[in-house]
Scaffold this motif. Structure first.
Motif, PDB file in Angstrom:
ATOM      1  N   ALA A 105       0.841  -1.209   0.000  1.00 16.31           N
ATOM      2  CA  ALA A 105       0.000   0.000   0.000  1.00 16.31           C
ATOM      3  C   ALA A 105       0.873   1.255   0.000  1.00 16.31           C
ATOM      4  CB  ALA A 105      -0.921  -0.014   1.225  1.00 16.31           C
ATOM      5  N   SER A 106       1.919   1.266   0.845  1.00 16.75           N
ATOM      6  CA  SER A 106       2.807   2.443   0.920  1.00 16.75           C
ATOM      7  C   SER A 106       3.515   2.678  -0.403  1.00 16.75           C
ATOM      8  CB  SER A 106       3.868   2.244   2.002  1.00 16.75           C
ATOM      9  OG  SER A 106       3.262   2.131   3.230  1.00 16.75           O
ATOM     10  N   MET A 107       4.017   1.598  -0.992  1.00 19.94           N
ATOM     11  CA  MET A 107       4.728   1.715  -2.277  1.00 19.94           C
ATOM     12  C   MET A 107       3.789   2.255  -3.354  1.00 19.94           C
ATOM     13  SD  MET A 107       7.429   1.129  -4.168  1.00 19.94           S
ATOM     14  CE  MET A 107       8.519  -0.023  -3.329  1.00 19.94           C
ATOM     15  N   SER A 108       2.531   1.770  -3.356  1.00 23.19           N
ATOM     16  CA  SER A 108       1.552   2.238  -4.359  1.00 23.19           C
ATOM     17  C   SER A 108       1.333   3.739  -4.224  1.00 23.19           C
ATOM     18  CB  SER A 108       0.208   1.539  -4.178  1.00 23.19           C
ATOM     19  OG  SER A 108       0.387   0.164  -4.110  1.00 23.19           O
ATOM     20  N   GLU A 109       1.270   4.212  -2.980  1.00 24.84           N
ATOM     21  CA  GLU A 109       1.071   5.656  -2.764  1.00 24.84           C
ATOM     22  C   GLU A 109       2.290   6.446  -3.212  1.00 24.84           C
ATOM     23  OE1 GLU A 109      -2.148   5.574   0.862  1.00 24.84           O
ATOM     24  OE2 GLU A 109      -0.216   6.519   1.215  1.00 24.84           O
ATOM     25  N   GLU A 110       3.474   5.962  -2.821  1.00 23.22           N
ATOM     26  CA  GLU A 110       4.717   6.667  -3.204  1.00 23.22           C
ATOM     27  C   GLU A 110       4.828   6.799  -4.714  1.00 23.22           C
ATOM     28  OE1 GLU A 110       8.078   4.594  -1.553  1.00 23.22           O
ATOM     29  OE2 GLU A 110       7.279   4.838   0.483  1.00 23.22           O
ATOM     30  N   GLU A 111       4.392   5.741  -5.419  1.00 21.34           N
ATOM     31  CA  GLU A 111       4.526   5.722  -6.878  1.00 21.34           C
ATOM     32  C   GLU A 111       3.280   6.274  -7.575  1.00 21.34           C
ATOM     33  OE1 GLU A 111       7.372   4.905  -8.493  1.00 21.34           O
ATOM     34  OE2 GLU A 111       8.250   4.758  -6.490  1.00 21.34           O
ATOM     35  N   CYS A 112       2.357   6.823  -6.797  1.00 23.63           N
ATOM     36  CA  CYS A 112       1.102   7.384  -7.345  1.00 23.63           C
ATOM     37  C   CYS A 112       0.338   6.361  -8.191  1.00 23.63           C
ATOM     38  CB  CYS A 112       1.383   8.632  -8.173  1.00 23.63           C
ATOM     39  SG  CYS A 112       2.148   9.933  -7.218  1.00 23.63           S
ATOM     40  N   ASP A 113       0.388   5.097  -7.789  1.00 21.41           N
ATOM     41  CA  ASP A 113      -0.375   4.042  -8.474  1.00 21.41           C
ATOM     42  C   ASP A 113      -1.661   3.829  -7.671  1.00 21.41           C
ATOM     43  OD1 ASP A 113      -1.478   1.767  -9.535  1.00 21.41           O
ATOM     44  OD2 ASP A 113       0.373   0.601  -9.535  1.00 21.41           O
ATOM     45  N   LEU A 114      -2.635   4.660  -7.938  1.00 16.68           N
ATOM     46  CA  LEU A 114      -3.849   4.645  -7.117  1.00 16.68           C
ATOM     47  C   LEU A 114      -4.735   3.441  -7.398  1.00 16.68           C
ATOM     48  CD1 LEU A 114      -4.719   8.439  -6.955  1.00 16.68           C
ATOM     49  CD2 LEU A 114      -3.249   7.057  -5.479  1.00 16.68           C
ATOM     50  N   ALA A 115      -4.595   2.864  -8.598  1.00 17.86           N
ATOM     51  CA  ALA A 115      -5.364   1.648  -8.895  1.00 17.86           C
ATOM     52  C   ALA A 115      -4.922   0.515  -7.965  1.00 17.86           C
ATOM     53  CB  ALA A 115      -5.168   1.248 -10.356  1.00 17.86           C
ATOM     54  N   THR A 116      -3.600   0.377  -7.805  1.00 21.98           N
ATOM     55  CA  THR A 116      -3.109  -0.679  -6.910  1.00 21.98           C
ATOM     56  C   THR A 116      -3.422  -0.319  -5.458  1.00 21.98           C
ATOM     57  OG1 THR A 116      -1.361  -1.265  -8.456  1.00 21.98           O
ATOM     58  CG2 THR A 116      -1.079  -1.996  -6.187  1.00 21.98           C
ATOM     59  N   ARG A 117      -3.319   0.966  -5.149  1.00 19.92           N
ATOM     60  CA  ARG A 117      -3.648   1.381  -3.771  1.00 19.92           C
ATOM     61  C   ARG A 117      -5.083   0.992  -3.439  1.00 19.92           C
ATOM     62  NH1 ARG A 117      -4.555   1.342   0.307  1.00 19.92           N
ATOM     63  NH2 ARG A 117      -4.247   2.729   2.087  1.00 19.92           N
ATOM     64  N   ASN A 118      -5.977   1.174  -4.406  1.00 14.57           N
ATOM     65  CA  ASN A 118      -7.380   0.799  -4.223  1.00 14.57           C
ATOM     66  C   ASN A 118      -7.534  -0.728  -4.172  1.00 14.57           C
ATOM     67  OD1 ASN A 118     -10.253   1.372  -4.185  1.00 14.57           O
ATOM     68  ND2 ASN A 118     -10.275   0.490  -6.239  1.00 14.57           N
ATOM     69  N   PHE A 119      -6.841  -1.416  -5.060  1.00 15.34           N
ATOM     70  CA  PHE A 119      -6.891  -2.892  -5.134  1.00 15.34           C
ATOM     71  C   PHE A 119      -6.474  -3.523  -3.804  1.00 15.34           C
ATOM     72  CE2 PHE A 119      -4.066  -6.598  -5.792  1.00 15.34           C
ATOM     73  CZ  PHE A 119      -4.978  -7.527  -6.254  1.00 15.34           C
ATOM     74  N   ILE A 120      -5.426  -2.964  -3.200  1.00 16.16           N
ATOM     75  CA  ILE A 120      -4.846  -3.619  -2.019  1.00 16.16           C
ATOM     76  C   ILE A 120      -5.684  -3.392  -0.761  1.00 16.16           C
ATOM     77  CG2 ILE A 120      -3.264  -1.900  -0.973  1.00 16.16           C
ATOM     78  CD1 ILE A 120      -2.282  -5.455  -2.124  1.00 16.16           C
ATOM     79  N   ASN A 121      -6.656  -2.494  -0.837  1.00 17.67           N
ATOM     80  CA  ASN A 121      -7.523  -2.256   0.331  1.00 17.67           C
ATOM     81  C   ASN A 121      -8.213  -3.528   0.793  1.00 17.67           C
ATOM     82  OD1 ASN A 121      -7.128   0.328   1.115  1.00 17.67           O
ATOM     83  ND2 ASN A 121      -8.765   1.193  -0.128  1.00 17.67           N
ATOM     84  N   TRP A 122      -8.634  -4.339  -0.178  1.00 13.91           N
ATOM     85  CA  TRP A 122      -9.323  -5.585   0.192  1.00 13.91           C
ATOM     86  C   TRP A 122      -8.407  -6.457   1.052  1.00 13.91           C
ATOM     87  CZ3 TRP A 122      -8.346 -10.788  -0.588  1.00 13.91           C
ATOM     88  CH2 TRP A 122      -9.384 -11.643  -0.214  1.00 13.91           C
ATOM     89  N   TYR A 123      -7.122  -6.490   0.720  1.00 13.75           N
ATOM     90  CA  TYR A 123      -6.162  -7.303   1.488  1.00 13.75           C
ATOM     91  C   TYR A 123      -5.950  -6.732   2.890  1.00 13.75           C
ATOM     92  CZ  TYR A 123      -5.022 -10.054  -2.615  1.00 13.75           C
ATOM     93  OH  TYR A 123      -5.111 -10.918  -3.677  1.00 13.75           O
ATOM     94  N   ILE A 124      -5.969  -5.411   3.002  1.00 16.43           N
ATOM     95  CA  ILE A 124      -5.800  -4.793   4.330  1.00 16.43           C
ATOM     96  C   ILE A 124      -6.955  -5.230   5.239  1.00 16.43           C
ATOM     97  CG2 ILE A 124      -5.776  -2.591   5.576  1.00 16.43           C
ATOM     98  CD1 ILE A 124      -4.349  -1.386   3.083  1.00 16.43           C
ATOM     99  N   ALA A 125      -8.167  -5.179   4.698  1.00 17.44           N
ATOM    100  CA  ALA A 125      -9.339  -5.601   5.487  1.00 17.44           C
ATOM    101  C   ALA A 125      -9.279  -7.093   5.792  1.00 17.44           C
ATOM    102  CB  ALA A 125     -10.620  -5.261   4.722  1.00 17.44           C
ATOM    103  N   GLU A 126      -8.835  -7.875   4.815  1.00 13.84           N
ATOM    104  CA  GLU A 126      -8.741  -9.332   4.996  1.00 13.84           C
ATOM    105  C   GLU A 126      -7.759  -9.672   6.116  1.00 13.84           C
ATOM    106  OE1 GLU A 126     -10.539 -11.606   3.678  1.00 13.84           O
ATOM    107  OE2 GLU A 126      -9.433 -13.490   3.794  1.00 13.84           O
ATOM    108  N   GLN A 127      -6.663  -8.934   6.194  1.00 14.94           N
ATOM    109  CA  GLN A 127      -5.670  -9.209   7.246  1.00 14.94           C
ATOM    110  C   GLN A 127      -6.240  -8.901   8.634  1.00 14.94           C
ATOM    111  OE1 GLN A 127      -3.546 -11.257   5.207  1.00 14.94           O
ATOM    112  NE2 GLN A 127      -2.564 -10.840   7.153  1.00 14.94           N
TER     113      GLN A 127
END
Ligand code: FEO
Length: 170
Positions: A105-127
């Motif tokens: 999630a942090s890397m996605s934000e640093e690289e301004c890859d908001l699609a991946t930042r959004n995609f990875i939210n599901w994994y954050i909740a799953e954890q």
């Protein structure tokens, strides 16, 4: 086209998810050999979920026109002692997976890859859910201590776990 640094951490995450599946399968085999069939079932269902976690990332990289880079999967530990020891190991393992997901999630934000930042939210909740489920099991096991009758009944309860399939867009 997906950002290359993000692609790299996502490929590493695929490996971690498949390693998780291996680890849960090793635990399932231990429980089966110990006659704890509910625990064996629970960990085997979890292994299936971990494969799915890896596959969802696999599909996502392909959908972003990226390159899937599969790496060798480490051999999981196989010397286990008892249910509480195994679930303490699961908890430590899942905490490390949570850290890894948060790094994606942090890397996605640093690289301004908001699609991946959004995609990875599901994994954050799953954890959050996975850590909570494991803590519930640990709390019960600590309550039982050496009460074999309680362990027998809890083993039956764990047998009720059902596999639930997830997918992000398929
Ligand atoms: Fe896919 Fe248990 O984390």
């Amino acid at each position: 086209m997906i950002n290359k640094k993000v692609e790299s951490v996502l490929n590493a995450q695929i490996n971690k998810e498949f390693y998780s599946a291996y680890l849960y399968l090793a635990m399932s085999a231990f429980f089966d050999q110990s006659g704890l069939y509910g625990f064996a079932h629970w960990t085997k269902v979890q292994a299936r979920e971990e494969v799915e976690h890896g596959m969802i990332i696999f599909d996502y990289i392909i959908d972003r026109n990226g390159t899937v880079d599969l790496q060798q999967i480490n051999v999981p530990e196989k010397n286990f002692e008892n249910p509480l020891q195994v679930f303490n190991k699961i908890y430590e393992h899942e905490k490390s997976v949570t850290e890894s997901i948060e790094c994606v999630a942090s890397m996605s934000e640093e690289e301004c890859d908001l699609a991946t930042r959004n995609f990875i939210n599901w994994y954050i909740a799953e954890q959050v859910e996975e850590e909570s489920n494991v803590m519930d099991v640990i709390s019960k096991l600590k309550m039982f201590e050496d009460n074999k009758a309680a362990l027998y009944l809890f083993d039956k309860e764990l047998m009720q776990r059902e596999y639930k399939s997830h997918s992000y867009n398929k």
